[in-house]
Design an enzyme around this catalytic site. Sequence first.
Site, PDB file in Angstrom:
ATOM      1  N   LYS A 174       0.846  -1.191   0.000  1.00  0.00           N
ATOM      2  CA  LYS A 174       0.000   0.000   0.000  1.00  0.00           C
ATOM      3  C   LYS A 174       0.890   1.252   0.000  1.00  0.00           C
ATOM      4  O   LYS A 174       1.598   1.534   0.968  1.00  0.00           O
ATOM      5  CB  LYS A 174      -0.904   0.017   1.249  1.00  0.00           C
ATOM      6  CG  LYS A 174      -1.886   1.170   1.239  1.00  0.00           C
ATOM      7  CD  LYS A 174      -1.869   1.859   2.591  1.00  0.00           C
ATOM      8  CE  LYS A 174      -1.990   3.324   2.682  1.00  0.00           C
ATOM      9  NZ  LYS A 174      -1.900   4.225   1.611  1.00  0.00           N
ATOM     10  N   GLU A 249      10.573   2.430  10.047  1.00  0.00           N
ATOM     11  CA  GLU A 249      11.564   3.492   9.855  1.00  0.00           C
ATOM     12  C   GLU A 249      10.799   4.802   9.769  1.00  0.00           C
ATOM     13  O   GLU A 249       9.880   4.936   8.956  1.00  0.00           O
ATOM     14  CB  GLU A 249      12.412   3.262   8.603  1.00  0.00           C
ATOM     15  CG  GLU A 249      13.420   2.126   8.741  1.00  0.00           C
ATOM     16  CD  GLU A 249      14.364   2.243   9.932  1.00  0.00           C
ATOM     17  OE1 GLU A 249      14.668   3.389  10.352  1.00  0.00           O
ATOM     18  OE2 GLU A 249      14.781   1.207  10.466  1.00  0.00           O
ATOM     19  N   CYS A 283      14.070  11.771   4.877  1.00  0.00           N
ATOM     20  CA  CYS A 283      14.104  11.468   6.316  1.00  0.00           C
ATOM     21  C   CYS A 283      15.502  11.720   6.868  1.00  0.00           C
ATOM     22  O   CYS A 283      15.663  11.956   8.056  1.00  0.00           O
ATOM     23  CB  CYS A 283      13.680  10.027   6.555  1.00  0.00           C
ATOM     24  SG  CYS A 283      14.597   8.878   5.549  1.00  0.00           S
ATOM     25  N   GLU A 382      10.218  17.312  13.586  1.00  0.00           N
ATOM     26  CA  GLU A 382      10.556  17.140  12.169  1.00  0.00           C
ATOM     27  C   GLU A 382       9.679  18.069  11.332  1.00  0.00           C
ATOM     28  O   GLU A 382       8.454  17.989  11.396  1.00  0.00           O
ATOM     29  CB  GLU A 382      10.311  15.686  11.763  1.00  0.00           C
ATOM     30  CG  GLU A 382      10.786  15.392  10.350  1.00  0.00           C
ATOM     31  CD  GLU A 382      10.461  13.971   9.916  1.00  0.00           C
ATOM     32  OE1 GLU A 382       9.324  13.525  10.150  1.00  0.00           O
ATOM     33  OE2 GLU A 382      11.347  13.327   9.328  1.00  0.00           O
TER      34      GLU A 382
HETATM   35  P1  NAD Z   1       2.637   8.968   6.985  1.00  0.00           P
HETATM   36  O1  NAD Z   1       2.918   8.248   8.274  1.00  0.00           O
HETATM   37  O2  NAD Z   1       1.597   9.988   6.985  1.00  0.00           O
HETATM   38  O3  NAD Z   1       2.240   7.923   5.851  1.00  0.00           O
HETATM   39  C1  NAD Z   1       3.064   6.816   5.546  1.00  0.00           C
HETATM   40  C2  NAD Z   1       2.182   5.700   5.025  1.00  0.00           C
HETATM   41  O4  NAD Z   1       1.334   5.242   6.081  1.00  0.00           O
HETATM   42  C3  NAD Z   1       1.254   6.121   3.881  1.00  0.00           C
HETATM   43  O5  NAD Z   1       1.176   5.072   2.941  1.00  0.00           O
HETATM   44  C4  NAD Z   1      -0.066   6.320   4.589  1.00  0.00           C
HETATM   45  O6  NAD Z   1      -1.179   6.170   3.759  1.00  0.00           O
HETATM   46  C5  NAD Z   1      -0.008   5.214   5.625  1.00  0.00           C
HETATM   47  N1  NAD Z   1      -0.911   5.419   6.771  1.00  0.00           N
HETATM   48  C6  NAD Z   1      -1.383   6.583   7.256  1.00  0.00           C
HETATM   49  N2  NAD Z   1      -2.224   6.341   8.306  1.00  0.00           N
HETATM   50  C7  NAD Z   1      -2.257   5.012   8.490  1.00  0.00           C
HETATM   51  C8  NAD Z   1      -2.915   4.154   9.412  1.00  0.00           C
HETATM   52  N3  NAD Z   1      -3.731   4.624  10.339  1.00  0.00           N
HETATM   53  N4  NAD Z   1      -2.706   2.825   9.325  1.00  0.00           N
HETATM   54  C9  NAD Z   1      -1.871   2.320   8.387  1.00  0.00           C
HETATM   55  N5  NAD Z   1      -1.231   3.080   7.467  1.00  0.00           N
HETATM   56  C10 NAD Z   1      -1.417   4.414   7.513  1.00  0.00           C
HETATM   57  O7  NAD Z   1       4.055   9.530   6.486  1.00  0.00           O
HETATM   58  P2  NAD Z   1       4.326  10.387   5.147  1.00  0.00           P
HETATM   59  O8  NAD Z   1       3.850  11.769   5.389  1.00  0.00           O
HETATM   60  O9  NAD Z   1       3.863   9.656   3.950  1.00  0.00           O
HETATM   61  O10 NAD Z   1       5.914  10.365   5.100  1.00  0.00           O
HETATM   62  C11 NAD Z   1       6.723  11.278   5.747  1.00  0.00           C
HETATM   63  C12 NAD Z   1       7.386  10.652   6.944  1.00  0.00           C
HETATM   64  O11 NAD Z   1       8.114   9.493   6.549  1.00  0.00           O
HETATM   65  C13 NAD Z   1       8.406  11.548   7.597  1.00  0.00           C
HETATM   66  O12 NAD Z   1       8.264  11.471   8.990  1.00  0.00           O
HETATM   67  C14 NAD Z   1       9.735  10.954   7.159  1.00  0.00           C
HETATM   68  O13 NAD Z   1      10.817  11.221   8.028  1.00  0.00           O
HETATM   69  C15 NAD Z   1       9.401   9.514   7.139  1.00  0.00           C
HETATM   70  N6  NAD Z   1      10.358   8.772   6.326  1.00  0.00           N
HETATM   71  C16 NAD Z   1      11.247   7.958   6.961  1.00  0.00           C
HETATM   72  C17 NAD Z   1      12.186   7.251   6.232  1.00  0.00           C
HETATM   73  C18 NAD Z   1      13.145   6.327   6.923  1.00  0.00           C
HETATM   74  O14 NAD Z   1      13.637   5.416   6.263  1.00  0.00           O
HETATM   75  N7  NAD Z   1      13.429   6.520   8.195  1.00  0.00           N
HETATM   76  C19 NAD Z   1      12.231   7.382   4.834  1.00  0.00           C
HETATM   77  C20 NAD Z   1      11.317   8.238   4.223  1.00  0.00           C
HETATM   78  C21 NAD Z   1      10.374   8.915   4.978  1.00  0.00           C
END
Ligand code: NAD
Length: 481
Positions: A174, A249, A283, A382
Amino acid sequence: MADLFLNYINGEWRESGSGQLIDSINPANREVIGSVQSSTIEDVNDAIQAANDAKKSWRQLGQYNRGQILYKVAEILEKNLEDVAQNLTKEMGKTLPEAIGETQRGISILKYYASEGTRKEGDVIPSSDKDALMFTKRVPLGVVGIITPWNFPVAIPIWKIAPALVYGNTVVFKPASEAAVTAAKIVKCFDEAGLPPGVLNFITGSGSKVGDALINSKNIHGITFTGSENTGALVAKAASANGVKYQLEMGGKNPVIVLDDANLNSAVSAVLSGAFKSTGQKCTASSRVIVQSGIYEQFKSALLEETSKITIGDGLLSDTWMGPCASESQYNTVLEYIQIGKDEGANVIFGGKPVETSSSGFYVEPTIFENVTSNMRIAQEEIFGPVIALIKVDSTDEAVEVANDTRYGLSASLFTTNIGSALTFMDEIEAGLVRVNAESAGVELQAPFGGMKSSSSGTREQGEAAKEFYTSIKTVFVKAE
Ligand code: NAD
């Protein structure tokens, strides 16, 4: 009309019963670049069922043969590189050279895990019984749920899907809705490579419905998540409740320390790239720049000069150095944090405003704050945008103390020419990625990747480390009669 990208379940591109669509918006001009479906819980369950049905024959195919299919996927992605990269720029705004680089990385990751097909699956361990053979054998978890963010919509899905598949798991994937069209184009490459039905399934829709149904399913055996800390906590809770192996992550608040004896030019160019490339939406992006007092003024003026040369615009244009924020909500968050920084008493010494353009894209100026103290929200939370906080310190010890003064621990870098300072930093810094005289945002696909503290579940992705998550170990003892 923009193209519609369907779900991919049991080897078919399928319509959802919901009849509802989610448009994907180009953040450079707000045009719709494509649509995906807002799927239902039934769609998720169908995908999980298909993955369960496929898992035995996929496991039995063997690691070598699974690796051969990944080579084909790499070849197909290579042929589609231009289209995928263009789409990536249009969907999340990073510049075309960055999008091409990310897609090339995806191809390299596929090849890396394809070659895992020819590497060992276990170890022979001497038994205390001389007539026995004792060895370990790695086996797949079963069905793995994969949930990804929007900021690396090619590389992150591939660095999860490729190891999951080569080690014998089947997958329900997803993606983030903001980058789901790019994700669909990646899944098409797996489809074209002849992956058996049900081995990889792809479901689009909101996190709160589709993501929630996936993480709470009792019919998956592993879940790997990259995204925000809040969502990660939900994944951990659901997986623990169901006894499902999980990997998270999450965010970062990555420091760069610049000591008095640093090479100034290297430090400035690393901060510029680490903080503002991808519009600060990595990130591992640099967000706190901790500078020793002796070099502070010199560093600041060189950084201001270089930042003033940044050209902002549509990532498809060749003279653009920095694209827009990836979405309207990201743009609003960045502007809110800039206001929070001002209200907290930090000074904006560069940028700090939206960029007015005729295209109504989500552009924000690269922004530099000074007079930031470690307790401010802009030094703790962040932002995920082109904003950095300059923090002045007097010594190496103070610099490391400030760098560690956050609940995150993803990446950290140090600029120095003193080997003693570098050794102290390597020992004392609380980060999963420790970088000396290099920007905070570099990642190599063959090395373990992941954070400490609230940035991660403590597991690691990529390189050989991926095997630890995607497999279980059987210890086998065989004795001749
Ligand atoms: P997000 O947590 O909003 O979404 C990530 C994913 O989770 C999306 O596919 C979203 O649809 C899904 N999601 C949202 N709510 C959910 C729920 N209740 N249950 C299950 N899935 C759900 O994050 P984002 O805004 O897409 O990404 C940005 C974040 O990702 C930042 O915090 C960034 O630091 C982090 N990030 C971390 C890494 C790493 O490897 N550490 C790499 C890239 C991004």
